[in-house]
Design an enzyme around this catalytic site. Structure first.
Site, mmCIF file in Angstrom:
data_model
loop_
_atom_site.group_PDB
_atom_site.id
_atom_site.type_symbol
_atom_site.label_atom_id
_atom_site.label_comp_id
_atom_site.label_asym_id
_atom_site.label_seq_id
_atom_site.Cartn_x
_atom_site.Cartn_y
_atom_site.Cartn_z
ATOM 1 N N LYS A 63 -10.484 -0.871 -6.589
ATOM 2 C CA LYS A 63 -10.565 -2.290 -6.932
ATOM 3 C C LYS A 63 -11.681 -2.975 -6.147
ATOM 4 O O LYS A 63 -12.426 -3.782 -6.703
ATOM 5 C CB LYS A 63 -9.213 -2.965 -6.680
ATOM 6 C CG LYS A 63 -8.144 -2.480 -7.652
ATOM 7 C CD LYS A 63 -6.766 -2.965 -7.259
ATOM 8 C CE LYS A 63 -5.705 -2.384 -8.196
ATOM 9 N NZ LYS A 63 -4.357 -2.737 -7.768
ATOM 10 N N HIS A 112 3.675 -0.046 5.374
ATOM 11 C CA HIS A 112 4.798 0.249 4.481
ATOM 12 C C HIS A 112 6.103 -0.248 5.095
ATOM 13 O O HIS A 112 6.208 -0.461 6.300
ATOM 14 C CB HIS A 112 4.885 1.744 4.157
ATOM 15 C CG HIS A 112 5.226 2.599 5.345
ATOM 16 N ND1 HIS A 112 6.502 2.772 5.802
ATOM 17 C CD2 HIS A 112 4.431 3.320 6.166
ATOM 18 C CE1 HIS A 112 6.487 3.576 6.846
ATOM 19 N NE2 HIS A 112 5.243 3.919 7.094
#
Length: 128
Positions: A63, A112
């Site tokens: 991206k 995470h």
């Protein structure tokens, strides 16, 4: 980060359970991880949260690069860590060519929880 002329940002978020399901295919890790990245994660027992973070970082890289995952393989982007734990990329083949053509350098951050993995990538061109 040094003074930058051009900036592009990519971010990705994924559910770790989705990666756990993908890991049921024994070829999954070999298909998405570069050689050094594969070895580092193998030594740690292929923790699903770390595989998910690597996957997110590659998606965020694509991206930030602005190409999506075209012109390179996921394993061409290795997410490695410095001894203190700071993540960084090592690029190979198509990923290296595409990034080089734009003059991009990259900064990556990843994290995470028990359920989610996330990565953010900043692509930049250093001012001379």
């Amino acid at each position: 980060m040094p003074s930058a002329e051009t900036l592009s940002i990519g971010v990705d978020l994924i559910e770790i359970d989705r990666i756990k399901r993908c890991m049921e295919n024994p070829r999954f890790c070999a298909r998405i991880l570069g050689p050094e990245e594969f070895q580092q994660l193998k030594e740690r027992g292929f923790p699903a949260q770390s595989i998910a973070v690597s996957f997110c970082a590659k998606e965020a890289f694509a991206k930030a690069l602005g190409t999506g995952i075209r012109g390179f393989l996921l394993r061409d982007v290795e997410l490695l860590r410095e001894p203190g734990g700071k993540p960084y990329f090592v690029l190979h083949n198509g990923a290296r060519r595409l990034a080089g053509a734009k003059g991009y350098r990259f900064s990556v951050s990843a994290t995470h929880t028990r359920e989610l993995a996330c990565a953010m990538v900043v692509a930049y061109v250093e001012k001379e």
